[in-house]
Design a protein around this motif. Structure first.
Motif, PDB file in Angstrom:
ATOM      1  N   ALA A  82       0.837  -1.205   0.000  1.00  0.00           N
ATOM      2  CA  ALA A  82       0.000   0.000   0.000  1.00  0.00           C
ATOM      3  C   ALA A  82       0.874   1.258   0.000  1.00  0.00           C
ATOM      4  O   ALA A  82       0.575   2.239  -0.690  1.00  0.00           O
ATOM      5  CB  ALA A  82      -0.921  -0.004   1.212  1.00  0.00           C
ATOM      6  N   LYS A  83       1.962   1.222   0.780  1.00  0.00           N
ATOM      7  CA  LYS A  83       2.885   2.361   0.794  1.00  0.00           C
ATOM      8  C   LYS A  83       3.506   2.578  -0.575  1.00  0.00           C
ATOM      9  O   LYS A  83       3.659   3.714  -1.037  1.00  0.00           O
ATOM     10  CB  LYS A  83       3.986   2.153   1.834  1.00  0.00           C
ATOM     11  CG  LYS A  83       3.527   2.297   3.260  1.00  0.00           C
ATOM     12  CD  LYS A  83       4.681   2.072   4.220  1.00  0.00           C
ATOM     13  CE  LYS A  83       4.248   2.116   5.669  1.00  0.00           C
ATOM     14  NZ  LYS A  83       5.352   1.851   6.584  1.00  0.00           N
ATOM     15  N   VAL A  84       3.891   1.499  -1.243  1.00  0.00           N
ATOM     16  CA  VAL A  84       4.484   1.601  -2.572  1.00  0.00           C
ATOM     17  C   VAL A  84       3.491   2.236  -3.539  1.00  0.00           C
ATOM     18  O   VAL A  84       3.828   3.156  -4.287  1.00  0.00           O
ATOM     19  CB  VAL A  84       4.928   0.211  -3.096  1.00  0.00           C
ATOM     20  CG1 VAL A  84       5.256   0.260  -4.579  1.00  0.00           C
ATOM     21  CG2 VAL A  84       6.124  -0.285  -2.321  1.00  0.00           C
ATOM     22  N   LEU A  85       2.259   1.726  -3.509  1.00  0.00           N
ATOM     23  CA  LEU A  85       1.246   2.272  -4.413  1.00  0.00           C
ATOM     24  C   LEU A  85       0.968   3.741  -4.119  1.00  0.00           C
ATOM     25  O   LEU A  85       0.814   4.556  -5.026  1.00  0.00           O
ATOM     26  CB  LEU A  85      -0.042   1.444  -4.319  1.00  0.00           C
ATOM     27  CG  LEU A  85       0.057   0.004  -4.830  1.00  0.00           C
ATOM     28  CD1 LEU A  85      -1.241  -0.735  -4.559  1.00  0.00           C
ATOM     29  CD2 LEU A  85       0.399  -0.020  -6.306  1.00  0.00           C
ATOM     30  N   GLY A  86       0.909   4.079  -2.822  1.00  0.00           N
ATOM     31  CA  GLY A  86       0.699   5.481  -2.434  1.00  0.00           C
ATOM     32  C   GLY A  86       1.844   6.363  -2.892  1.00  0.00           C
ATOM     33  O   GLY A  86       1.635   7.475  -3.394  1.00  0.00           O
ATOM     34  N   GLN A  87       3.065   5.890  -2.719  1.00  0.00           N
ATOM     35  CA  GLN A  87       4.234   6.671  -3.125  1.00  0.00           C
ATOM     36  C   GLN A  87       4.259   6.837  -4.644  1.00  0.00           C
ATOM     37  O   GLN A  87       4.582   7.913  -5.148  1.00  0.00           O
ATOM     38  CB  GLN A  87       5.521   5.991  -2.639  1.00  0.00           C
ATOM     39  CG  GLN A  87       6.741   6.866  -2.723  1.00  0.00           C
ATOM     40  CD  GLN A  87       6.670   8.036  -1.764  1.00  0.00           C
ATOM     41  OE1 GLN A  87       6.200   7.919  -0.650  1.00  0.00           O
ATOM     42  NE2 GLN A  87       7.134   9.174  -2.210  1.00  0.00           N
ATOM     43  N   GLU A  88       3.936   5.774  -5.389  1.00  0.00           N
ATOM     44  CA  GLU A  88       3.908   5.867  -6.847  1.00  0.00           C
ATOM     45  C   GLU A  88       2.844   6.861  -7.300  1.00  0.00           C
ATOM     46  O   GLU A  88       3.075   7.664  -8.207  1.00  0.00           O
ATOM     47  CB  GLU A  88       3.637   4.493  -7.473  1.00  0.00           C
ATOM     48  CG  GLU A  88       4.819   3.564  -7.436  1.00  0.00           C
ATOM     49  CD  GLU A  88       4.490   2.189  -7.989  1.00  0.00           C
ATOM     50  OE1 GLU A  88       3.298   1.838  -8.133  1.00  0.00           O
ATOM     51  OE2 GLU A  88       5.449   1.456  -8.284  1.00  0.00           O
ATOM     52  N   ALA A  89       1.675   6.806  -6.667  1.00  0.00           N
ATOM     53  CA  ALA A  89       0.600   7.737  -7.020  1.00  0.00           C
ATOM     54  C   ALA A  89       1.026   9.170  -6.724  1.00  0.00           C
ATOM     55  O   ALA A  89       0.804  10.076  -7.531  1.00  0.00           O
ATOM     56  CB  ALA A  89      -0.676   7.384  -6.261  1.00  0.00           C
ATOM     57  N   GLY A  90       1.643   9.369  -5.557  1.00  0.00           N
ATOM     58  CA  GLY A  90       2.128  10.709  -5.213  1.00  0.00           C
ATOM     59  C   GLY A  90       3.159  11.205  -6.197  1.00  0.00           C
ATOM     60  O   GLY A  90       3.163  12.373  -6.591  1.00  0.00           O
ATOM     61  N   SER A  91       4.046  10.307  -6.596  1.00  0.00           N
ATOM     62  CA  SER A  91       5.076  10.676  -7.563  1.00  0.00           C
ATOM     63  C   SER A  91       4.457  11.069  -8.905  1.00  0.00           C
ATOM     64  O   SER A  91       4.869  12.033  -9.534  1.00  0.00           O
ATOM     65  CB  SER A  91       6.047   9.513  -7.748  1.00  0.00           C
ATOM     66  OG  SER A  91       7.023   9.819  -8.705  1.00  0.00           O
ATOM     67  N   LYS A  92       3.451  10.312  -9.328  1.00  0.00           N
ATOM     68  CA  LYS A  92       2.778  10.619 -10.596  1.00  0.00           C
ATOM     69  C   LYS A  92       2.033  11.940 -10.508  1.00  0.00           C
ATOM     70  O   LYS A  92       2.036  12.733 -11.455  1.00  0.00           O
ATOM     71  CB  LYS A  92       1.827   9.486 -10.982  1.00  0.00           C
ATOM     72  CG  LYS A  92       2.549   8.250 -11.452  1.00  0.00           C
ATOM     73  CD  LYS A  92       1.610   7.126 -11.807  1.00  0.00           C
ATOM     74  CE  LYS A  92       2.375   5.880 -12.215  1.00  0.00           C
ATOM     75  NZ  LYS A  92       1.493   4.755 -12.517  1.00  0.00           N
ATOM     76  N   ILE A  93       1.397  12.186  -9.381  1.00  0.00           N
ATOM     77  CA  ILE A  93       0.681  13.456  -9.194  1.00  0.00           C
ATOM     78  C   ILE A  93       1.668  14.619  -9.208  1.00  0.00           C
ATOM     79  O   ILE A  93       1.426  15.639  -9.855  1.00  0.00           O
ATOM     80  CB  ILE A  93      -0.142  13.437  -7.886  1.00  0.00           C
ATOM     81  CG1 ILE A  93      -1.320  12.481  -8.033  1.00  0.00           C
ATOM     82  CG2 ILE A  93      -0.630  14.833  -7.516  1.00  0.00           C
ATOM     83  CD1 ILE A  93      -2.068  12.220  -6.757  1.00  0.00           C
ATOM     84  N   ASP A  94       2.787  14.463  -8.500  1.00  0.00           N
ATOM     85  CA  ASP A  94       3.804  15.517  -8.495  1.00  0.00           C
ATOM     86  C   ASP A  94       4.323  15.775  -9.901  1.00  0.00           C
ATOM     87  O   ASP A  94       4.540  16.923 -10.301  1.00  0.00           O
ATOM     88  CB  ASP A  94       4.967  15.139  -7.573  1.00  0.00           C
ATOM     89  CG  ASP A  94       4.590  15.172  -6.103  1.00  0.00           C
ATOM     90  OD1 ASP A  94       3.534  15.760  -5.780  1.00  0.00           O
ATOM     91  OD2 ASP A  94       5.349  14.603  -5.288  1.00  0.00           O
ATOM     92  N   ALA A 151       2.701  15.233 -12.716  1.00  0.00           N
ATOM     93  CA  ALA A 151       1.640  15.886 -13.487  1.00  0.00           C
ATOM     94  C   ALA A 151       1.549  17.370 -13.138  1.00  0.00           C
ATOM     95  O   ALA A 151       1.386  18.221 -14.024  1.00  0.00           O
ATOM     96  CB  ALA A 151       0.305  15.196 -13.236  1.00  0.00           C
ATOM     97  N   ILE A 152       1.663  17.677 -11.857  1.00  0.00           N
ATOM     98  CA  ILE A 152       1.623  19.085 -11.425  1.00  0.00           C
ATOM     99  C   ILE A 152       2.810  19.841 -12.000  1.00  0.00           C
ATOM    100  O   ILE A 152       2.669  20.965 -12.496  1.00  0.00           O
ATOM    101  CB  ILE A 152       1.582  19.182  -9.889  1.00  0.00           C
ATOM    102  CG1 ILE A 152       0.229  18.707  -9.369  1.00  0.00           C
ATOM    103  CG2 ILE A 152       1.866  20.602  -9.411  1.00  0.00           C
ATOM    104  CD1 ILE A 152       0.139  18.564  -7.864  1.00  0.00           C
ATOM    105  N   SER A 153       3.979  19.229 -11.947  1.00  0.00           N
ATOM    106  CA  SER A 153       5.178  19.858 -12.502  1.00  0.00           C
ATOM    107  C   SER A 153       5.016  20.118 -13.997  1.00  0.00           C
ATOM    108  O   SER A 153       5.369  21.190 -14.498  1.00  0.00           O
ATOM    109  CB  SER A 153       6.392  18.967 -12.245  1.00  0.00           C
ATOM    110  OG  SER A 153       7.514  19.444 -12.911  1.00  0.00           O
ATOM    111  N   GLN A 154       4.481  19.136 -14.699  1.00  0.00           N
ATOM    112  CA  GLN A 154       4.258  19.277 -16.142  1.00  0.00           C
ATOM    113  C   GLN A 154       3.254  20.399 -16.423  1.00  0.00           C
ATOM    114  O   GLN A 154       3.431  21.183 -17.355  1.00  0.00           O
ATOM    115  CB  GLN A 154       3.771  17.952 -16.733  1.00  0.00           C
ATOM    116  CG  GLN A 154       3.659  17.941 -18.223  1.00  0.00           C
ATOM    117  CD  GLN A 154       5.014  17.980 -18.909  1.00  0.00           C
ATOM    118  OE1 GLN A 154       6.042  17.705 -18.324  1.00  0.00           O
ATOM    119  NE2 GLN A 154       5.004  18.343 -20.164  1.00  0.00           N
ATOM    120  N   ALA A 155       2.194  20.473 -15.640  1.00  0.00           N
ATOM    121  CA  ALA A 155       1.179  21.512 -15.823  1.00  0.00           C
ATOM    122  C   ALA A 155       1.774  22.896 -15.582  1.00  0.00           C
ATOM    123  O   ALA A 155       1.500  23.841 -16.333  1.00  0.00           O
ATOM    124  CB  ALA A 155      -0.001  21.273 -14.889  1.00  0.00           C
TER     125      ALA A 155
END
Length: 152
Positions: A61-73, A75-79
């Motif tokens: 669950a931590k891995v999935l949460g960290q991956e999701a956070g990384s993807k969100i970060d 996406a925000i950086s790209q935006a």
């Protein structure tokens, strides 16, 4: 012999770090969570008890949460990057528009002044003819001679 063991161990550790960083897309936090998850899974397979299964699920669950956070970060950086690029383009368009407005304003002023001067000359010639002071040929001659000596 011990030097070879140290060198081999170091290479194995470096290879393992590289593997987890590659799997995590270069994000060290995600790599760390993936390593913890794999360690918990290995522990569960060795022990075979229910408590280690819970640890494995938590780390997953931590891995999935960290991956999701990384993807969100990401996406925000790209935006933000795209927004700054759009802002730069809009600023360039604004500068171009200001230059064009200034250019066309100067041209319009020049044409307006030319038209006013032509109108003034026509009116002055008409007034002079109406008064009978100057004949048409004399007015042109006077303007030619006058322009040579600084007059109108």
């Amino acid at each position: 012999m011990s030097n070879r063991v140290v060198m081999g161990s170091g290479m194995a550790v470096a290879g393992g770090l590289a593997y987890y960083l590659y799997q995590a897309g270069g994000d060290p936090k995600v790599a760390e969570k993936k390593f913890e998850h794999d360690a918990a899974r290995i522990t569960h397979s060795v022990k075979g008890d229910a408590s280690s299964k819970g640890t494995e699920v938590k780390t997953e669950a931590k891995v999935l949460g960290q991956e999701a956070g990384s993807k969100i970060d990401s996406a925000i950086s790209q935006a933000k990057k795209q927004t700054s690029e759009i802002d730069a383009r809009l600023e360039a368009y604004r500068r171009d528009a200001e230059k064009n407005i200034e250019k066309y304003s100067k041209e319009a002023n020049k044409e307006f002044n030319s038209a006013v001067n032509k109108f003034d000359k026509t009116v002055e010639d008409g007034i002079a003819r109406a008064k009978g002071e100057v004949k048409e040929g004399e007015a042109k001659a006077k303007s030619t001679w006058g322009s040579w000596f600084g007059g109108k």
